[in-house]
Design a protein around this motif. Structure first.
Motif, PDB file in Angstrom:
ATOM      1  N   GLN A 167     -46.139  40.634  19.095  1.00 65.05           N
ATOM      2  CA  GLN A 167     -45.313  41.138  18.003  1.00 65.05           C
ATOM      3  C   GLN A 167     -44.363  40.126  17.390  1.00 65.05           C
ATOM      4  OE1 GLN A 167     -43.523  45.029  18.621  1.00 65.05           O
ATOM      5  NE2 GLN A 167     -44.822  45.379  20.421  1.00 65.05           N
ATOM      6  N   ILE A 168     -43.947  39.121  18.134  1.00 62.23           N
ATOM      7  CA  ILE A 168     -42.989  38.150  17.614  1.00 62.23           C
ATOM      8  C   ILE A 168     -43.759  36.955  17.058  1.00 62.23           C
ATOM      9  CG2 ILE A 168     -40.967  36.748  18.098  1.00 62.23           C
ATOM     10  CD1 ILE A 168     -40.569  39.796  18.295  1.00 62.23           C
ATOM     11  N   LEU A 169     -43.533  36.666  15.781  1.00 63.58           N
ATOM     12  CA  LEU A 169     -44.274  35.626  15.085  1.00 63.58           C
ATOM     13  C   LEU A 169     -43.710  34.243  15.421  1.00 63.58           C
ATOM     14  CD1 LEU A 169     -44.519  37.451  11.649  1.00 63.58           C
ATOM     15  CD2 LEU A 169     -46.167  37.482  13.537  1.00 63.58           C
ATOM     16  N   ALA A 170     -44.420  33.238  14.958  1.00 60.06           N
ATOM     17  CA  ALA A 170     -44.052  31.865  15.306  1.00 60.06           C
ATOM     18  C   ALA A 170     -42.656  31.490  14.817  1.00 60.06           C
ATOM     19  CB  ALA A 170     -45.089  30.894  14.735  1.00 60.06           C
ATOM     20  N   ASP A 171     -42.210  32.071  13.690  1.00 66.84           N
ATOM     21  CA  ASP A 171     -40.886  31.736  13.174  1.00 66.84           C
ATOM     22  C   ASP A 171     -39.793  32.654  13.715  1.00 66.84           C
ATOM     23  OD1 ASP A 171     -41.322  34.096  11.786  1.00 66.84           O
ATOM     24  OD2 ASP A 171     -41.795  33.103   9.900  1.00 66.84           O
ATOM     25  N   GLY A 172     -40.146  33.533  14.673  1.00 66.94           N
ATOM     26  CA  GLY A 172     -39.155  34.398  15.300  1.00 66.94           C
ATOM     27  C   GLY A 172     -39.039  35.777  14.694  1.00 66.94           C
ATOM     28  N   GLY A 173     -39.821  36.077  13.669  1.00 68.04           N
ATOM     29  CA  GLY A 173     -39.776  37.391  13.057  1.00 68.04           C
ATOM     30  C   GLY A 173     -40.639  38.396  13.792  1.00 68.04           C
ATOM     31  N   HIS A 174     -40.438  39.657  13.445  1.00 67.10           N
ATOM     32  CA  HIS A 174     -41.267  40.724  13.992  1.00 67.10           C
ATOM     33  C   HIS A 174     -42.350  41.060  12.980  1.00 67.10           C
ATOM     34  CE1 HIS A 174     -42.101  45.052  15.159  1.00 67.10           C
ATOM     35  NE2 HIS A 174     -42.275  44.401  16.291  1.00 67.10           N
TER      36      HIS A 174
END
Length: 649
Positions: A243-250
């Motif tokens: 769920q957590i993307l590479a840039d830290g977003g959901h």
């Protein structure tokens, strides 16, 4: 209508169709006495240690709840000598959210804050907050603790309740009767076993992260079971990876969801420190990624950017005992949410990394110079699905506004989006999620995407999703000679009108000169060509051209005035310098708008506001329109604010 526009919705509907028989059998099984017997098992009433929820609530909210005024899931409840769950059957608006919020016990931090503000000296009698919450908890155990109610024991609700109970044990069991204490801990054991058995029915999304953290807390606090903790840690690691993307977003793209997930992770981090246990590398790495993104999404006044569910100021202000803190920007949109601020969440993680300038995976850009901050969004449900490729449908409230932006000068918000519909009547929900509720370009007053209404029965399966979202959104950020450019291109208007929207925003090195250009350029697809052919025939027949409006919603605290020539709007924020807005080759007007950026009073409709509107006719070649925002000293005459007008190409 669903067609090829939203394959995730089709998949969800088919999955629900095949799951219905299994779900029905599962409900019958959970209601059986044998299932309840399996949940009981053996357990201990010993507590290894008592963790704490790291984000204080608001005792003023507790005072409201003491007097019977509750706001849960956007639904106002008035209790007069009754318990909250006795009102469940009478809830009509946002009923599911209200029922889940009541049973989650997420409102405990406010009573904990009221308890801390009272007399907690050794030997002092239980405070009013302690007596009240214990009474409600004991009542819940009597009414719902012995039967698996489909709402009260829903896996997502059970997970949040376990986190709430275990992080507020001091409030719930200190100086309590042994029988009540044993009932509470026994229920925690049974709920944990239920959550493990029903894990596959947890909604795909942030609830699974909460569920894993709940199982970890059970293993640490009352089970003292290293293997259970290890298994739950594995579940948490898997969900964070998904769920957590590479840039830290959901994957939801929702700023509020990002902050709430990070708050749960920060709580786990603090619990592990209190238990003197090592912090797993995946947890630290995830927080290291999420904090810079949360900084990007936090405006200088401490609140979130109002994009895709983010809100300037939720209900409640956290307090240190009876003394208000300086931190504002509560992320709570209802009383079942802790009023943690982005600053408090970041502090609890102990991560000191600076904010990102670009989050391409989640879909946000930022530029900040000399106390001027601009955040642009380019999130697309399709883009999120392509990024994640494992799950693209989350029960959030996606907005339809790629290319919208918010601008702050110092702690003053100038240009904003209207905000999320939390706490408002249902009729506002889709309106505030539509494109015209954002500071961006619209054609003929319409929205890029149709929405599934929150009260539509389909939302039980799909959530309030977009039906026709953009399929291609491109973001870019460039810097040269001290000038920063943020750009976005999206195809949200391609299938309905035949054009791509491009927006370039430039900010100088001082942050006081912002210039931009909005363009509509012909799209290449066959559908887009058919739309332009239809436009050509309409114009040839003498029909009026569609109107293109570029909207700039203004924060209610910004005073406005139009110059005598009508070619410039002066913006006067409560403090600091003024700003001027101007454009050429467009009709410039000041129109009525709305603002829903503060839910603490829970109005039934947004407060009144203003917006700047630029209007031009749409041509077959599209449009290209430049506009400018310039900072000026309020002590100078208004005529000196003009500066240099935007130049034509």
């Amino acid at each position: 209508m669903l067609g090829g526009s939203q394959p995730a919705i089709r998949r969800a509907l088919w999955q629900e169709f095949w799951d219905m028989p299994v779900r029905s059998v599962s409900r019958l099984w959970q209601g059986s006495g044998f299932y309840r017997w399996r949940l009981k098992g053996t357990h201990s009433d010993l507590i290894e240690f008592i963790p704490s929820w790291p984000f204080p609530g608001d005792p003023d909210i507790a005072d409201e709840m003491f007097t019977g005024n509750w706001m849960i899931g956007g639904q106002r409840l008035t209790l007069r000598g009754t318990t909250p769950w006795q009102h469940i059957d009478s809830i009509s608006r946002n009923a599911d959210a209200a029922r889940m919020g009541l049973h989650s016990f997420g409102w405990l931090p406010h009573f904990a804050a009221a308890h801390d503000a009272g007399d907690t000296a050794p030997g002092a009698p239980p405070t009013a907050a302690m007596r009240y919450t214990r009474g409600l908890t004991e009542n819940w155990l009597t009414e719902f603790g012995e039967t698996v109610d489909q709402t009260a024991w829903a896996p997502a609700v059970t997970a949040r309740r376990l986190v709430s109970w275990l992080t507020h044990l001091r409030l719930l069991i200190h100086q309590s009767e042994p029988v009540y204490r044993s009932r509470l801990l026994s229920s925690c054991w049974q709920q944990a076993r239920h959550l493990q058995k029903q894990w596959s029915w947890l909604p795909d999304g942030a609830d699974r992260i909460t569920g894993a953290i709940a199982l970890i807390l059970v293993g640490l606090v009352i089970a003292k079971n290293p293997k259970q903790v290890e298994r739950a840690m594995t579940l948490l690691e898997k969900e964070l990876e998904r769920q957590i993307l590479a840039d830290g977003g959901h994957v939801s793209g929702c700023p509020q969801q990002i902050s709430l997930i990070l708050a749960d992770l920060a709580c786990l981090y603090q619990v592990l420190i209190a238990a003197d246990l090592p912090r797993p590398e995946f947890l630290m790495h995830t927080m290291d990624r999420m904090v810079p993104l949360l900084r990007l999404l936090t405006m200088p006044d401490g609140g979130l950017a109002q994009m895709n569910g983010g809100i300037e100021q939720g209900i409640g202000l956290p307090k240190d005992g009876a003394k208000p803190t300086r931190m504002k920007g509560s992320t709570a949109t209802s009383m079942e949410h802790s009023c943690a601020t982005p600053a408090a969440i970041i502090k609890a993680t102990a991560v000191t990394a600076r904010g990102l300038n670009a989050a391409p995976h989640t879909g946000y850009l930022r530029v900040e110079k000399n106390r001027t901050k601009l955040v642009m969004e380019g999130l697309s449900p399709r883009m999120m699905a392509a990024t994640d490729q494992r799950s693209s449908l989350y029960r959030t409230l996606p907005h339809s506004a790629p290319g919208s932006f918010e601008l702050s000068a110092g702690r003053n918000r100038l240009i904003v989006n209207i905000g999320p519909p939390d706490g408002l009547d249902t009729i506002w929900h889709n309106a505030l999620r539509s494109t015209p509720a954002h500071s961006t370009l619209i054609i003929n007053g319409s929205s890029i995407s149709d929405m599934i209404a929150p009260d539509d029965p389909m939302t039980d399966v799909t959530g309030p999703a977009q039906l026709t979202p953009p399929t291609d959104v491109k973001l870019n950020r460039l810097e040269q000679d001290g000038i920063t450019m943020l750009s976005v291109q999206h195809d949200g208007w391609a299938n309905s009108h035949g054009f791509l929207h491009e927006r370039d925003i430039y900010m100088d090195s001082d942050g006081g000169d912002i210039r931009a250009e909005d363009r509509l350029i012909p799209a290449d697809s066959k559908t887009a060509q058919k739309c332009r052919d239809a436009l050509d025939r309409a114009l040839s027949a003498g029909e009026p051209a569609p109107t293109v409006d570029i909207l700039f919603h203004l924060h209610p605290t910004v005073a406005t005035s139009m110059t005598g020539s009508g070619g410039m709007v002066l913006l006067n924020p409560p403090s600091g310098p003024g700003w001027s807005f101007e454009a050429r080759h467009a009709t410039l007007t000041l129109d009525e708008s709305a603002y829903a950026g503060a839910v603490r009073a829970f109005p039934e409709k947004p407060r009144a506001g203003k917006m700047i509107r630029l209007t031009v006719p749409l041509t077959l070649d599209g449009i290209a329109l430049r506009w400018r925002l310039g900072r000026f000293d309020k002590s100078k005459p208004a005529s000196d604010a003009a500066g240099e007008a935007p130049k034509d190409k």
